[in-house]
Design an enzyme around this catalytic site. Structure first.
Site, PDB file in Angstrom:
ATOM      1  N   ARG A 123     -75.163  55.091  13.717  1.00 11.88           N
ATOM      2  CA  ARG A 123     -74.779  55.292  15.126  1.00 11.88           C
ATOM      3  C   ARG A 123     -73.387  54.872  15.406  1.00 11.88           C
ATOM      4  NH1 ARG A 123     -80.008  53.799  16.294  1.00 11.88           N
ATOM      5  NH2 ARG A 123     -81.450  55.477  16.337  1.00 11.88           N
ATOM      6  N   LYS A 170     -60.352  62.891  17.227  1.00 11.90           N
ATOM      7  CA  LYS A 170     -61.273  63.762  17.043  1.00 11.90           C
ATOM      8  C   LYS A 170     -61.599  63.880  15.440  1.00 11.90           C
ATOM      9  CE  LYS A 170     -59.841  67.451  20.067  1.00 11.90           C
ATOM     10  NZ  LYS A 170     -59.159  68.759  20.118  1.00 11.90           N
ATOM     11  N   GLU A 173     -45.870  70.299  12.966  1.00 17.10           N
ATOM     12  CA  GLU A 173     -46.558  69.687  14.340  1.00 17.10           C
ATOM     13  C   GLU A 173     -45.791  68.720  14.702  1.00 17.10           C
ATOM     14  OE1 GLU A 173     -49.601  70.478  14.876  1.00 17.10           O
ATOM     15  OE2 GLU A 173     -50.806  71.181  13.035  1.00 17.10           O
ATOM     16  N   LYS A 196     -48.553  62.084  21.806  1.00 15.46           N
ATOM     17  CA  LYS A 196     -49.919  62.499  21.523  1.00 15.46           C
ATOM     18  C   LYS A 196     -51.012  61.311  22.492  1.00 15.46           C
ATOM     19  CE  LYS A 196     -53.706  64.083  18.631  1.00 15.46           C
ATOM     20  NZ  LYS A 196     -54.218  64.628  17.473  1.00 15.46           N
ATOM     21  N   GLU A 252     -60.481  66.322  26.283  1.00 18.47           N
ATOM     22  CA  GLU A 252     -59.585  67.702  26.249  1.00 18.47           C
ATOM     23  C   GLU A 252     -60.535  68.401  27.322  1.00 18.47           C
ATOM     24  OE1 GLU A 252     -58.671  69.604  22.651  1.00 18.47           O
ATOM     25  OE2 GLU A 252     -58.615  71.597  23.587  1.00 18.47           O
ATOM     26  N   ARG A 271     -55.078  67.562  27.227  1.00 14.07           N
ATOM     27  CA  ARG A 271     -54.982  67.775  25.802  1.00 14.07           C
ATOM     28  C   ARG A 271     -54.802  68.995  25.340  1.00 14.07           C
ATOM     29  NH1 ARG A 271     -58.502  63.517  22.095  1.00 14.07           N
ATOM     30  NH2 ARG A 271     -57.716  64.399  20.051  1.00 14.07           N
ATOM     31  N   ASN A 296     -52.515  72.386  21.771  1.00 11.88           N
ATOM     32  CA  ASN A 296     -52.816  73.483  20.788  1.00 11.88           C
ATOM     33  C   ASN A 296     -51.945  74.658  20.870  1.00 11.88           C
ATOM     34  OD1 ASN A 296     -55.467  72.547  20.080  1.00 11.88           O
ATOM     35  ND2 ASN A 296     -56.251  73.126  22.259  1.00 11.88           N
ATOM     36  N   HIS A 328     -51.546  77.157  18.435  1.00 12.01           N
ATOM     37  CA  HIS A 328     -52.894  76.887  17.776  1.00 12.01           C
ATOM     38  C   HIS A 328     -53.777  78.179  17.667  1.00 12.01           C
ATOM     39  CE1 HIS A 328     -51.541  73.285  16.498  1.00 12.01           C
ATOM     40  NE2 HIS A 328     -52.322  73.150  15.579  1.00 12.01           N
ATOM     41  N   HIS A 341     -55.006  79.916  14.342  1.00  8.96           N
ATOM     42  CA  HIS A 341     -56.262  79.947  13.913  1.00  8.96           C
ATOM     43  C   HIS A 341     -56.665  81.322  13.385  1.00  8.96           C
ATOM     44  CE1 HIS A 341     -57.196  75.969  16.129  1.00  8.96           C
ATOM     45  NE2 HIS A 341     -56.609  75.822  14.679  1.00  8.96           N
ATOM     46  N   HIS A 347     -51.864  75.247   7.015  1.00  8.13           N
ATOM     47  CA  HIS A 347     -52.160  75.286   8.656  1.00  8.13           C
ATOM     48  C   HIS A 347     -50.725  75.079   9.388  1.00  8.13           C
ATOM     49  CE1 HIS A 347     -53.768  74.150  12.485  1.00  8.13           C
ATOM     50  NE2 HIS A 347     -53.184  73.092  12.575  1.00  8.13           N
TER      51      HIS A 347
HETATM   52  N1  NAD Z   1     -58.897  65.581  13.963  1.00  7.69           N
HETATM   53  C1  NAD Z   1     -57.440  66.286  14.567  1.00  7.69           C
HETATM   54  O1  NAD Z   1     -57.404  66.015  15.539  1.00  7.69           O
HETATM   55  C2  NAD Z   1     -56.908  67.149  13.508  1.00  7.69           C
HETATM   56  C3  NAD Z   1     -55.617  67.558  13.979  1.00  7.69           C
HETATM   57  C4  NAD Z   1     -55.037  68.513  13.064  1.00  7.69           C
HETATM   58  C5  NAD Z   1     -55.479  68.932  11.802  1.00  7.69           C
HETATM   59  N2  NAD Z   1     -56.790  68.492  11.483  1.00  7.69           N
HETATM   60  C6  NAD Z   1     -57.251  68.644  10.265  1.00  7.69           C
HETATM   61  O2  NAD Z   1     -56.601  68.352   9.329  1.00  7.69           O
HETATM   62  C7  NAD Z   1     -56.585  69.004   8.007  1.00  7.69           C
HETATM   63  C8  NAD Z   1     -55.314  69.225   7.407  1.00  7.69           C
HETATM   64  O3  NAD Z   1     -54.698  68.078   7.079  1.00  7.69           O
HETATM   65  P1  NAD Z   1     -53.705  68.040   6.022  1.00  7.69           P
HETATM   66  O4  NAD Z   1     -52.482  68.812   6.128  1.00  7.69           O
HETATM   67  O5  NAD Z   1     -53.222  66.397   5.978  1.00  7.69           O
HETATM   68  O6  NAD Z   1     -54.617  68.283   4.754  1.00  7.69           O
HETATM   69  P2  NAD Z   1     -55.124  67.637   3.209  1.00  7.69           P
HETATM   70  O7  NAD Z   1     -55.824  66.281   3.648  1.00  7.69           O
HETATM   71  O8  NAD Z   1     -55.965  68.586   2.767  1.00  7.69           O
HETATM   72  O9  NAD Z   1     -53.911  67.197   2.622  1.00  7.69           O
HETATM   73  C9  NAD Z   1     -53.294  68.293   2.124  1.00  7.69           C
HETATM   74  C10 NAD Z   1     -53.100  68.210   0.430  1.00  7.69           C
HETATM   75  O10 NAD Z   1     -52.008  67.047   0.406  1.00  7.69           O
HETATM   76  C11 NAD Z   1     -52.527  66.059  -0.550  1.00  7.69           C
HETATM   77  N3  NAD Z   1     -52.177  64.759  -0.200  1.00  7.69           N
HETATM   78  C12 NAD Z   1     -52.379  64.002   0.844  1.00  7.69           C
HETATM   79  N4  NAD Z   1     -51.509  63.019   0.675  1.00  7.69           N
HETATM   80  C13 NAD Z   1     -50.851  63.160  -0.176  1.00  7.69           C
HETATM   81  C14 NAD Z   1     -49.652  62.266  -0.657  1.00  7.69           C
HETATM   82  N5  NAD Z   1     -49.220  61.303   0.001  1.00  7.69           N
HETATM   83  N6  NAD Z   1     -49.031  62.764  -1.758  1.00  7.69           N
HETATM   84  C15 NAD Z   1     -49.389  63.874  -2.373  1.00  7.69           C
HETATM   85  N7  NAD Z   1     -50.406  64.896  -2.146  1.00  7.69           N
HETATM   86  C16 NAD Z   1     -50.921  64.382  -0.986  1.00  7.69           C
HETATM   87  C17 NAD Z   1     -54.134  66.265  -0.531  1.00  7.69           C
HETATM   88  O11 NAD Z   1     -54.792  65.756  -1.449  1.00  7.69           O
HETATM   89  C18 NAD Z   1     -54.359  67.708  -0.230  1.00  7.69           C
HETATM   90  O12 NAD Z   1     -54.280  68.417  -1.517  1.00  7.69           O
HETATM   91  C19 NAD Z   1     -57.627  70.056   8.452  1.00  7.69           C
HETATM   92  O13 NAD Z   1     -58.656  70.132   7.836  1.00  7.69           O
HETATM   93  C20 NAD Z   1     -57.385  70.162  10.175  1.00  7.69           C
HETATM   94  O14 NAD Z   1     -58.459  70.667  10.603  1.00  7.69           O
HETATM   95  C21 NAD Z   1     -57.351  67.551  12.363  1.00  7.69           C
HETATM   96 ZN    ZN Z   2     -52.368  71.728  13.935  1.00 10.54          ZN
END
Ligand code: NAD
Ligand code: ZN
Length: 374
Positions: free
Chosen positions: A126, A148, A190, A232, A242, A246, A250, A253, A257, A271
């Site tokens: 939990r 999130k 971003e 942020k 949100e 908040r 987006n 976005h 999306h 993304h």
């Molecule tokens: N929770 C939130 O508020 C929020 C906000 C924005 C995005 N997201 C989520 O985040 C995800 C995208 O995040 P991302 O772009 O970090 O993707 P990711 O975690 O897939 O990383 C991108 C790629 O880079 C590699 N990588 C990570 N760190 C590295 C490093 N230091 N050196 C070399 N390679 C590295 C990873 O293995 C992966 O292949 C999506 O799933 C999205 O929905 C969440």
């Molecule tokens: Zn984003």
């Protein structure tokens, strides 16, 4: 001594406030920095294969040096890990590692690992503690901050999740050196988003310094990440779940999306690239509707293009979706309210607002024009 440039940003939330520490070579200090945050010297590190290959040894050495016992769980890299199957396995392994209610787990990776490990932390017993050590630029300015967490459903991204704030975030910019240039640029989309949505001065500064930021120059990078986290944090403190403000995060976005869904969430369009296109679209639509000047829209386009980011879907693929299929996806977006499309539009750089009253027919004709750009 630029290598020691550090900034701390506080996220003020009632009883759950936490610090985001930003700087170079933080991983080597994590063991000692975690000690005061944990109830006992024990944690479980959740990471992916790619990050583990580059950086796990440094993290483990630091935990060992601080006398912290830890299990390490290495998951496949990539979006597919944000699934029920991986969540189930991860929870089982965390329980097997003896993680108790008062312990904290450590998410060491990009947004995928942060979202998945964060959701596991939210539901395990939990709710156990969570330390975020984001390793992508996107995760350092966005996904690790704000609480999130989510996994994906076959019906859409991030549809199953929880709000679960971390105990602390450590954004070690030295980890970004191994990030592929394309991922770094996508994360930069971003970064500039924060300027475009609410801070024209930040945009001006980025307009002058973006090349230093993406070249990983320490003072500029620390300053950019800290500015984003501060922006942020301020928004999250005012609207954690949100209900209103908040939503401005987006910006770009809803379009992004739809483009990601239409292009299959693959390598064709990352993304952040979709967000760059989506922000340029939000400015173009705002200009077409008379909310913002065409000059601002052009300035945003050239800023993104100078970094090497796409600004129109026609920049990335010839295999274009139809305008009506994009509109259908936008109607299903989880931000849609009572079937109506919610768009974040702008009255200029740094002046985003929530628009709920743009007619679908107007959005459709805009999408048709976007798909016919040459
Ligand atoms: N929770 C939130 O508020 C929020 C906000 C924005 C995005 N997201 C989520 O985040 C995800 C995208 O995040 P991302 O772009 O970090 O993707 P990711 O975690 O897939 O990383 C991108 C790629 O880079 C590699 N990588 C990570 N760190 C590295 C490093 N230091 N050196 C070399 N390679 C590295 C990873 O293995 C992966 O292949 C999506 O799933 C999205 O929905 C969440
Ligand atoms: Zn984003």
């Amino acid at each position: 001594m630029t290598a020691l440039a550090r900034e701390t940003v506080r996220v003020e939330l009632p009883a759950r406030g936490y610090d985001i520490t930003i700087g170079a070579h933080l991983t080597e200090e994590l063991g000692t920095r975690l000690n005061p945050l944990l109830t006992r010297p024990k944690t479980a590190v959740v990471t992916d294969t790619t990050v583990a290959g580059f950086h796990l040894a440094k993290l483990q050495a630091s935990l060992n040096a601080a006398g912290m016992t830890h299990d390490t769980i290495v998951l496949p890299a990539g979006e597919a890990s944000k699934s029920f199957a991986q969540l189930a396995q991860l929870c089982d392994r965390l329980l097997g590692a003896g993680i108790e209610r008062n312990d904290a787990i450590l998410a060491f990776g990009g947004g995928v690992i942060g979202d998945l490990a964060g959701f596991a932390a939210a539901v395990l017993r939990r709710g156990v503690g969570l330390i975020q050590v984001p390793t992508t630029l996107l995760a350092q300015v966005d996904s690790s901050v704000g609480g999130k967490t989510a996994i994906n459903s076959p019906r859409g991204k991030n549809l199953i999740g929880a709000f679960h704030q971390p105990l602390a975030v450590f954004a070690d910019i030295s980890l970004l050196g191994t990030l592929p240039a394309r991922q770094l640029r996508a994360g930069y989309a971003e970064v500039v988003k924060y300027g475009l949505l609410g801070d024209a001065r930040l945009f001006d500064w980025l307009d002058a310094n973006a090349s230093l930021v993406v070249a990983l120059q320490v003072p500029e990078l620390v300053r950019a990440i800290a500015s984003c986290c501060r922006a942020k944090a301020t928004i999250v403190a005012r609207d954690e779940t949100e209900t209103s403000e908040r939503a401005l995060l987006n910006l770009g976005h809803t379009f992004a999306h739809a483009l990601e869904a239409a292009t299959g969430y693959g390598d064709k369009l990352l993304h952040g690239e979709a967000v760059a296109i989506g922000m340029a679209m939000a400015f173009r639509l705002s200009a077409a509707l008379g909310y913002c000047s065409a000059a601002d829209a052009r300035r945003v386009e050239s800023h993104l293009a100078n970094i090497g980011l796409p600004t129109a879907i026609t920049d990335v693929t010839d295999d274009l979706p139809s305008a009506s299929s994009l509109l259908d996806i936008m109607r299903q977006d989880k931000k849609a309210r009572r079937g109506g499309i919610v768009l974040i539009l702008v009255r200029g750089i740094g002046k985003a607002f929530v628009a709920v009253d743009i007619a679908d027919s107007r959005i459709l004709s805009f999408l048709e024009a976007e798909l016919n750009r040459s």
